[in-house]
Write an enzyme that holds these catalytic residues in place. Structure first.
Site, PDB file in Angstrom:
ATOM      1  N   GLU A  37       0.878  -1.210   0.028  1.00  0.00           N
ATOM      2  CA  GLU A  37       0.043   0.086   0.101  1.00  0.00           C
ATOM      3  C   GLU A  37       0.855   1.214  -0.026  1.00  0.00           C
ATOM      4  O   GLU A  37       1.898   1.358   0.828  1.00  0.00           O
ATOM      5  CB  GLU A  37      -1.021  -0.017   1.277  1.00  0.00           C
ATOM      6  CG  GLU A  37      -2.152   1.054   1.156  1.00  0.00           C
ATOM      7  CD  GLU A  37      -2.928   1.132   2.318  1.00  0.00           C
ATOM      8  OE1 GLU A  37      -2.859   0.219   3.411  1.00  0.00           O
ATOM      9  OE2 GLU A  37      -3.593   2.050   2.653  1.00  0.00           O
ATOM     10  N   ARG A 262       4.805 -12.410  10.313  1.00  0.00           N
ATOM     11  CA  ARG A 262       5.604 -11.194   9.655  1.00  0.00           C
ATOM     12  C   ARG A 262       6.792 -11.011  10.513  1.00  0.00           C
ATOM     13  O   ARG A 262       7.119 -11.563  11.570  1.00  0.00           O
ATOM     14  CB  ARG A 262       5.054  -9.686   9.961  1.00  0.00           C
ATOM     15  CG  ARG A 262       4.300  -9.579  11.224  1.00  0.00           C
ATOM     16  CD  ARG A 262       3.078  -8.477  11.397  1.00  0.00           C
ATOM     17  NE  ARG A 262       3.841  -7.116  10.720  1.00  0.00           N
ATOM     18  CZ  ARG A 262       3.426  -6.582   9.710  1.00  0.00           C
ATOM     19  NH1 ARG A 262       2.195  -6.826   9.452  1.00  0.00           N
ATOM     20  NH2 ARG A 262       3.802  -5.241   9.547  1.00  0.00           N
ATOM     21  N   LYS A 272       4.859   0.864   9.088  1.00  0.00           N
ATOM     22  CA  LYS A 272       4.734   2.155   8.525  1.00  0.00           C
ATOM     23  C   LYS A 272       4.310   3.339   9.330  1.00  0.00           C
ATOM     24  O   LYS A 272       4.665   4.198   9.321  1.00  0.00           O
ATOM     25  CB  LYS A 272       4.291   1.890   7.253  1.00  0.00           C
ATOM     26  CG  LYS A 272       4.974   1.345   5.970  1.00  0.00           C
ATOM     27  CD  LYS A 272       4.276   1.096   4.746  1.00  0.00           C
ATOM     28  CE  LYS A 272       3.293   0.196   4.730  1.00  0.00           C
ATOM     29  NZ  LYS A 272       2.614  -0.030   3.337  1.00  0.00           N
TER      30      LYS A 272
HETATM   31  P1  ATP Z   1       2.836  -1.785   7.953  1.00  0.00           P
HETATM   32  O1  ATP Z   1       2.234  -2.588   8.943  1.00  0.00           O
HETATM   33  O2  ATP Z   1       4.296  -1.615   8.047  1.00  0.00           O
HETATM   34  O3  ATP Z   1       2.161  -0.918   7.192  1.00  0.00           O
HETATM   35  P2  ATP Z   1       1.708  -3.318   6.014  1.00  0.00           P
HETATM   36  O4  ATP Z   1       1.292  -4.952   5.885  1.00  0.00           O
HETATM   37  O5  ATP Z   1       0.463  -2.609   6.118  1.00  0.00           O
HETATM   38  O6  ATP Z   1       2.786  -3.107   6.738  1.00  0.00           O
HETATM   39  P3  ATP Z   1       1.711  -3.321   2.958  1.00  0.00           P
HETATM   40  O7  ATP Z   1       1.996  -2.178   2.267  1.00  0.00           O
HETATM   41  O8  ATP Z   1       0.426  -3.565   3.026  1.00  0.00           O
HETATM   42  O9  ATP Z   1       2.196  -3.178   4.604  1.00  0.00           O
HETATM   43  O10 ATP Z   1       2.757  -4.644   2.673  1.00  0.00           O
HETATM   44  C1  ATP Z   1       2.932  -5.201   1.500  1.00  0.00           C
HETATM   45  C2  ATP Z   1       3.202  -6.683   1.933  1.00  0.00           C
HETATM   46  O11 ATP Z   1       4.348  -6.651   2.823  1.00  0.00           O
HETATM   47  C3  ATP Z   1       2.055  -7.466   2.473  1.00  0.00           C
HETATM   48  O12 ATP Z   1       1.916  -8.525   1.572  1.00  0.00           O
HETATM   49  C4  ATP Z   1       2.642  -7.603   3.787  1.00  0.00           C
HETATM   50  O13 ATP Z   1       1.989  -8.529   4.401  1.00  0.00           O
HETATM   51  C5  ATP Z   1       4.081  -7.613   3.604  1.00  0.00           C
HETATM   52  N1  ATP Z   1       4.696  -7.139   4.965  1.00  0.00           N
HETATM   53  C6  ATP Z   1       4.630  -6.106   5.544  1.00  0.00           C
HETATM   54  N2  ATP Z   1       5.160  -6.070   6.772  1.00  0.00           N
HETATM   55  C7  ATP Z   1       5.831  -7.447   6.897  1.00  0.00           C
HETATM   56  C8  ATP Z   1       7.004  -7.870   7.842  1.00  0.00           C
HETATM   57  N3  ATP Z   1       6.997  -7.125   8.988  1.00  0.00           N
HETATM   58  N4  ATP Z   1       7.165  -9.204   7.615  1.00  0.00           N
HETATM   59  C9  ATP Z   1       6.819  -9.687   6.429  1.00  0.00           C
HETATM   60  N5  ATP Z   1       6.163  -9.316   5.403  1.00  0.00           N
HETATM   61  C10 ATP Z   1       5.363  -8.033   5.731  1.00  0.00           C
HETATM   62 MG    MG Z   2      -1.226  -3.150   4.908  1.00  0.00          MG
END
Ligand code: ATP
Ligand code: MG
Length: 562
Positions: A37, A262, A272
């Protein structure tokens, strides 16, 4: 290398894929995607997901898309999109011509919603957001049906059309899936599919004032792209039944969602939202502050894409949460830089040394190997002269036992040069040591047969007249506590920030071979660690970031476990 390969090839996700290939579930296809995102910069947790998705596609001869899940116009910015593209490229992964946006599918998603309404599987709800929350029930109590749940298909279609046409203000009504308000899984209690947001989208402009919820867009986007294995993190496990429900109702391609735990790393945070807070509240300088666990922060700090990929491979994938010791990440960059970083000499806290018996105007150019691990990296010449700098902490007036560095009357070897002996200590009025007078032994020049004479300590140094002045930034962990998320109720996670995470040294002395070092180049400063030229560095002002010190705590941890 073989060891880590065998770990990753046997993980549970790859086992599922192998099985699907065996049963020909997707006609032999493997097609994954990385779906960020664009609401912040990528961090090392995303690197894990990138390595997994692109890595699997490569390993099984498949494809991996890059798709921006850009369904929320209020939090997303073009700046984030550019940085994400740059970071995935830098990690050296390739999406070919398959760069997509969920917003590419807004028309299709709208049609899907109409289809569900027509089939009596979705309705327009006019409850307020608060009322919807109150009607939702809890984990132990079922929810209640909305009084608008049984609107006719005609009325729903009419209202949806008018929502799209901009007739209603934000929050006036939403589209909900008609599933089951008593479902055990709260995600199945008539989740919201569309909401009204009079907000300009970075790609679709003002074409839309209704936007699909992430949960209505994500699974269908995977389906539209004919993704076979939709790999995501565990928090989406409870959403899988909903994604499957949409796909079943719409009779479209079914991507198999697979969840993994994760990544968490000690002494830092991987969210983020929280990282954005650090940037906005100026707790760090920027998204690419070298203390940040962002990809751009790690890059600026001196990390290589190889080290990050190696780290992601070593941690593997699992179904249970764990916190990975940050020492493992540091171990990976040390291993990589050990092989490729040229060795140079730099003095961070300079102490002047005068070699009294060395001719005043003489300068010798001494041979120095560039990397003892790799003879092909050759040698360079470094100047030696009468006045030098050594590290302030390499001298002690009253040394403890087993002190092998410099002290009054003691001898040390200067790396690549001679053995010197400390003859006299000069102090200022405050009693601080400001200069040492030494003598050198001309018979002990490195490389000469007569240099065999051994002393215990070897120090790094630079020639005062030739050294370049530089700024050096030393970093410590961003957070004091290993798990910064573990704070008591009501306590801000930022209260745990390490106040000493950045130390700036402004009068360091560097050997002259680095005069034209370009931003991004990496070196080992002998005895001090690995350093990288900062992006703010100019021809007039050299700035170095310490990537990592030389002390490998992970190697120690590993040894203790054997
Ligand atoms: P954040 O909580 O940091 O905002 P998010 O999951 O909302 O992370 P996205 O942009 O939706 O961020 O993530 C893109 C991809 O990266 C998704 O498939 C998510 O599952 C994966 N991802 C995000 N954070 C992690 C992590 N700490 N470890 C492994 N994969 C991750
Ligand atoms: Mg997300």
């Amino acid at each position: 290398m073989n060891k880590t390969n065998s770990i990753s090839s046997s993980d549970f996700i790859r086992q599922i894929i192998r099985e699907d290939l065996r049963t020909n579930k997707y006609g032999g296809r493997v097609h994954t995607r990385f779906p960020p995102e664009p609401n912040g910069y990528l961090h090392i947790g995303h690197a894990k997901s990138i390595c997994l998705n692109f890595g699997i596609a490569k390993e099984f001869g498949g494809l991996c898309n890059l798709r921006f899940d850009d369904t929320n116009p209020t939090k997303e910015e073009a700046e984030y999109i550019e940085s994400i593209i740059e970071d995935v490229r830098w990690l050296d992964f390739d999406w070919g011509n398959r760069l997509f946006y969920a917003s590419d599918y807004f028309d299709k998603l709208y049609e899907y919603a109409v289809q569900l309404i027509k089939n009596g599987k979705a309705y327009i709800d006019s409850l307020t957001a608060e009322e919807i929350r109150a009607y939702r029930g809890t984990l132990t109590e079922p929810g209640k049906d909305s009084p608008y749940r049984n609107r006719s298909v005609e009325e729903n279609l009419d209202l949806f059309e008018r929502m799209r046409a901009g007739e209603f203000e934000d929050g006036k009504c939403v589209v909900r899936a008609k599933i089951d308000m008593a479902a055990k899984n709260l995600n199945m209690r008539d989740p919201v599919m569309y909401r009204i947001l009079h907000s300009t989208h970075h790609r679709t402009g003002d074409k839309w004032c209704i936007y699909p919820m992430y949960d209505f867009a994500h699974g269908q986007s995977d389906s539209i792209e004919r993704i076979t294995h939709s790999i995501c993190t565990l928090e989406f496990e409870d959403h899988r039944p909903l994604y499957d429900w949409f796909i079943d109702q719409l009779h479209i391609h079914h991507s198999q969602q697979i969840e993994f735990a994760r990544l968490n790393i000690s002494h830092t945070i991987l969210s983020k939202r929280k990282l954005l807070q650090l940037v906005e509240e100026k707790r760090v300088i920027s998204w690419d502050d070298p203390r940040m666990p962002t990809i751009c922060g790690l890059r600026r700090r001196g990390y290589t894409p190889e080290a990050i990929r190696d780290f992601c491979e070593r941690i593997g994938v699992a179904k249970t949460y764990a916190i990975v010791d940050i020492a493992l990440l540091e171990h990976c960059i040390r291993e990589d830089l050990n092989l490729q970083a040229p060795r140079v000499m730099a003095v961070l806290h300079p102490l002047r040394v005068v070699i009294d018996n060395y001719p005043e105007t003489q300068v010798e150019m001494l041979d120095a190997e560039n990397n003892p691990e790799d003879a092909t990296m050759g040698i360079r010449k470094i100047p030696f002269s009468r006045v030098l700098y050594i590290e302030r902490e390499d001298f002690k007036e009253e040394p403890p036992k087993k002190w092998f560095r410099l002290a009054p009357g003691k001898e040390v070897r200067l790396k690549h040069a001679y053995i010197i002996k400390c003859e006299q200590v000069i102090k200022n009025e405050q009693g601080e040591v400001i200069e040492l007078h030494c003598t050198y032994d001309p018979e002990t020049k490195s490389g000469l047969p007569s240099a065999e004479r051994k002393v215990k300590g070897t120090l790094h140094w630079v020639s005062a007249a030739h050294a370049i002045k530089a700024e050096v930034r030393l970093y410590d962990y961003l957070f004091l506590q290993a798990n910064p998320d573990e704070v008591e109720e009501g306590v801000d996670f930022k209260s745990n920030l390490n106040p000493n995470s950045l130390q700036t040294l402004t009068s360091c002395k560097i050997e002259p071979s680095l005069a034209n070092a370009k931003p991004g180049s990496r070196y080992q400063f002998l005895r001090l660690g690995y350093f990288c030229v900062d992006t703010d560095s100019t021809d007039d002002k050299l700035i170095f970031n310490r990537t990592v010190s030389l002390y490998d705590t992970w190697a120690k941890i590993e040894k203790a476990q054997l």
